[in-house]
Write an enzyme that holds these catalytic residues in place. Structure first.
Site, short mmCIF file in Angstrom:
data_model
loop_
_atom_site.label_atom_id
_atom_site.label_comp_id
_atom_site.label_asym_id
_atom_site.label_seq_id
_atom_site.Cartn_x
_atom_site.Cartn_y
_atom_site.Cartn_z
N ASP A 136 -40.02 80.31 63.33
CA ASP A 136 -40.96 79.74 62.38
C ASP A 136 -41.83 80.84 61.77
OD1 ASP A 136 -40.00 77.25 62.94
OD2 ASP A 136 -41.73 76.62 64.14
N GLU A 237 -34.67 73.25 59.12
CA GLU A 237 -35.79 74.05 59.65
C GLU A 237 -37.15 73.66 59.07
OE1 GLU A 237 -36.71 76.07 61.84
OE2 GLU A 237 -34.99 77.12 62.67
N ASN A 240 -42.56 74.01 63.46
CA ASN A 240 -42.89 73.08 64.54
C ASN A 240 -42.99 73.74 65.91
OD1 ASN A 240 -40.15 73.53 65.05
ND2 ASN A 240 -39.52 71.55 64.21
N ASP A 267 -32.60 73.21 62.76
CA ASP A 267 -33.87 73.66 63.33
C ASP A 267 -33.64 74.26 64.72
OD1 ASP A 267 -36.52 73.79 64.50
OD2 ASP A 267 -37.16 72.50 62.84
N ASP A 384 -35.37 61.13 51.78
CA ASP A 384 -36.80 60.85 51.80
C ASP A 384 -37.35 60.82 50.37
OD1 ASP A 384 -39.42 60.80 53.33
OD2 ASP A 384 -39.72 62.61 52.13
N GLU A 432 -34.51 56.29 50.34
CA GLU A 432 -35.83 55.67 50.45
C GLU A 432 -36.29 55.52 49.00
OE1 GLU A 432 -39.97 56.32 52.88
OE2 GLU A 432 -39.13 58.05 51.87
#
Length: 751
Positions: A136, A237, A240, A267, A384, A432
């Site tokens: 990260d 990724e 987090n 990720d 999304d 969505e």
């Protein structure tokens, strides 16, 4: 529009070894950069570069490239293992100056210019096409996030040593097994977080809890539950790794993962094997485990905004932005901006729209989806805030237009074909169908090829269960939702299975909490909170605090989905009445309170059995999974064959009954013989009233009688709430009367 769109992966962007692995080729797009360099590193973090290589631009494609012999990488640069790399870019707002050095302002003109450029060579940039990331941006050793920022206080901070490095990987050829080819209409979807699935599971080896390897171990459980498709919250990724650093401080935690840093890389946090290439191999092994169990793998993808976010400091909103990848390479190509190109255009509420109408930004969407489909084995995607992918303009505007052939929605369908209605090769594409503001609420209005989360199904059934006397839901509205929402999907040639039916999702209450809380409880102390935001309009009710009624409501809500035309989706743990203790926005809670639990008391075990048997009933009866809309009595009282609607008194419902706001009970009979169903008829009755209602039963068929499969009433609890096949209770024949408890559902079959 910019450059003409290319076929899938035509530009071969990213870092790729040639067939003999003799050369490593770097390719990155930027139409506005005046210089790009690729910097090579021996290690993932904490060290300086070992090589700084200037790239060459192809004027026709706007692609910058550099080819390096692997022998040179080893002998000249001393990299004998994994090659880690990143890009530095200069442009009109920060022209190249040979005197520039890391951490200096040499050459700087402005953080942003009138063309929207935000180049800054002090920021090492992630390759948008990297196959993995090293770590990260913020880690325990590199906790200062301001090193990635622009603005007067931060622009000269060099991010090189700490920045996420792109990882150059040889092609991976490990197996993803045989993909299920089942039709979408036959799926039962289980939405879950890959970490939350096993992080709290003592049956999984400690090193694998919360990982892809751990998730693979749950394939047998999910198959036994009856799940046919597992839908993971974002696994591309995101920042987090710092979630666990200070568990009691949730302010900056990102558990759900809706802030993407790279659209190709699995990720690394969710891999037990975090070595270079480990996340890719482990992801594919997990996919194979699910495929071997007959389960499809869907992933939730976030192509409406990115983890770079929006402005986060400064009074003018112009200066302080993170430069992690796309923004530092070609800001106006990758982001929708205001008309003056200085600010993000934001329909997401989390930092500005990804520029889904630009051909190169679209290339990245299509190329990454194809990579997850072809290399990583994914069977479908949930998009999304997908209305942003229907945007028909780039800068200074937002307009959803499903008829725009050049929008991302239509391009995805054209180049990544949806699965045929009867099953076969292809993708299951699920939207969505909303975002924030503008004309972004588009339930029922997506182009052909797209299934949708049916928010109107959720809202109508929640209102009917929880808001009697407050919200009006007519029997006609209920009938439309139970029968597949033809008013939403039938008008444009789509089918019942384009409706993804759900009562709850990750975003909101769990199934248990929908019926156990009147309001969100988001300000609790760790580990149950605190969480900011969260919907206030939940259409929830605690059933006057009566626990038996809460469990009844949950059984009824689950039955709604399993007995409706369309595709049911449950959320991980709903099968055992998982609670989030009333928190309806747990995006930041990477805690035991938010992970699935695997112990079972008797009530949880009974609800799991109820869920398993109800799913099995749905799967055993094709009449509940129609490929086309039922022919039958519609909201105007037209009588046909496959489906008939009834009033409680046994008379067929007509338009007057359907439209009556004071009517709260509805029943329907599906003719199983029309679907080669083992049951000649199925009867469902729902009493939405606050008191008991008697239902007069219709004709079950010649020589048949009605048998009870389940009644969700409070008297019918325990392990046999759903009768196993062959042990159903005889109720009677035509004109028999059945007394149904308030807010309960009855399921009968004819035998």
């Amino acid at each position: 529009m910019g450059e003409a769109r290319a076929a899938i992966d035509t530009q071969q962007l990213g870092a790729r070894y040639d067939a003999s692995q003799s050369n490593l080729n770097f390719r990155v797009y930027s139409s506005r950069a005046t210089r790009i360099e690729v910097w090579l590193y021996k290690t993932a973090s904490g060290a300086q570069e070992v090589a700084r290589l200037s790239m060459t631009k192809d004027a026709a494609t706007q692609v910058w490239s550099k080819s390096v012999a692997t022998s040179t990488i080893k002998t000249s640069y001393g990299i004998t293992g994994t090659v880690y790399y990143g890009y530095r870019a200069w442009g009109p707002n920060w022209p190249y100056d040979a005197a520039w050095s890391k951490g200096s302002g040499t050459g700087f003109v402005s953080d942003v210019d009138n063309a929207g450029n935000r180049f800054n060579p002090n920021k090492l940039l992630i390759d948008p096409y990297a196959r993995e990331l090293s770590q990260d941006p913020n880690t325990a050793a590199c906790a200062d996030g301001t090193i990635y920022a622009s603005g007067a206080s931060h622009r000269n901070k060099d991010s090189g040593a700490c920045a996420s490095k792109s990882v150059a990987l040889p092609a991976d050829t490990s197996s993803i097994g045989s993909k299920p080819t089942r039709a979408l209409k036959d799926e039962v979807i289980y939405e879950v977080h890959v970490r939350g699935l096993t992080r709290n599971d003592a049956s999984v080896p400690a090193a694998e809890r919360g990982t892809y390897a751990g998730a693979a171990r749950k394939a047998a459980y999910l198959a036994g539950l009856g799940v046919t498709a597992v839908e993971f919250l974002p696994v591309q990724e995101a920042q987090n790794d710092q979630n666990d650093v200070d568990p009691a401080s949730t302010a900056n935690d990102n558990y759900w993962g809706y802030m993407t840093l790279n659209y190709f890389a699995p990720d690394r946090r969710y891999a037990a094997d975090k070595s270079a290439g480990g996340p890719t191999r482990e992801w594919k092994a997990m996919v194979k485990a699910f495929h071997d169990a007959g389960i499809k793998v869907y992933i939730d993808v976030v192509y409406n905004h990115t983890g770079e976010g929006g402005p986060w400091g400064g009074s003018d909103g112009l200066s302080v932005y993170n430069l992690l990848s796309w923004r530092g390479l070609d800001n106006p190509a990758y982001y929708s901006l205001t008309a003056d190109l200085k600010y993000p255009w934001d329909n997401t509420g989390v930092g500005g729209n990804y520029n889904t109408r630009h051909s190169v930004a679209q290339n990245l969407i299509v190329d990454s989806l194809a990579y997850w489909r072809d290399t990583l084995g994914v069977d479908g995607f949930r998009f999304d805030l997908a209305s942003v992918l229907g945007n028909s303009c780039q800068h200074g505007c937002f307009n959803f237009d499903k008829s725009d052939a050049g929008n991302a929605l239509n391009r995805i369908v054209a180049e990544l074909p949806p699965r045929p209605a009867a099953g076969g090769a292809g993708l299951d594409l699920i939207a969505e169908p909303w975002a924030i503001g503008g004309n972004s609420y588009q339930v029922g209005n997506f182009p052909a090829g797209w299934a949708e989360w049916n928010g109107l199904y959720r809202d109508a059934l929640r209102k009917k269960q929880n808001k009697l006397g407050v919200e009006v839901v007519t029997p006609g509205t209920l009938a439309s939702r139970f029968a597949g929402s033809s008013d939403l999907y039938g008008d444009d040639g789509r089918k019942p299975w384009h409706s993804i039916n759900f009562m709850v999702a990750h975003d909101g209450f769990t199934l248990n909490d929908l019926y156990a809380y009147n309001d969100k409880q988001n300000n609790q102390p760790w580990p149950y909170g605190p969480s900011d935001g969260g919907e206030d309009h939940n259409l929830s009710w605690d059933q006057a605090g009566v626990v038996l009624e809460q469990r009844k409501a949950a059984r009824t809500g689950l039955a709604f989905m399993m007995l409706s035309a369309g595709v049911p989706m449950i959320t991980g743990g709903d099968e055992v009445l998982r609670t989030q203790f009333g928190n309806n926005n747990t995006y930041n809670l990477d805690s035991a309170a938010n992970w699935l639990y695997w112990t079972r008391d008797s009530i949880e075990a009974d609800h799991e059995t109820y869920s398993k048997r109800l799913i099995a009933f749905r799967k055993a009866h094709p009449a509940l999974r129609p490929a086309n809309f039922y022919s039958g009595m519609d909201g105007n009282g037209n009588v046909m064959e496959q489906l008939r609607w009834f009033k409680p008194d046994g008379a067929q419902a007509d338009a007057a009954y359907f439209n009556g706001s004071g009517n709260h009970a509805i029943a329907w009979r599906v003719d199983g013989s029309e679907f080669a169903d083992p049951a000649s008829a199925i009867y469902v009755a729902y009493n939405g009233w606050s008191g008991p209602v008697n239902f007069v039963l219709p004709w079950p068929g010649n020589g048949k009688q009605w048998y009870r499969v389940t009644d969700t009433a409070t008297w019918n609890e325990g392990p046999n709430t759903v009768a196993p096949p062959g042990s159903e209770t005889l109720i009677g024949g035509e004109n028999a009367t059945y007394g149904l408890q308030a807010r309960s559902l009855l399921l009968l079959i004819a035998k």
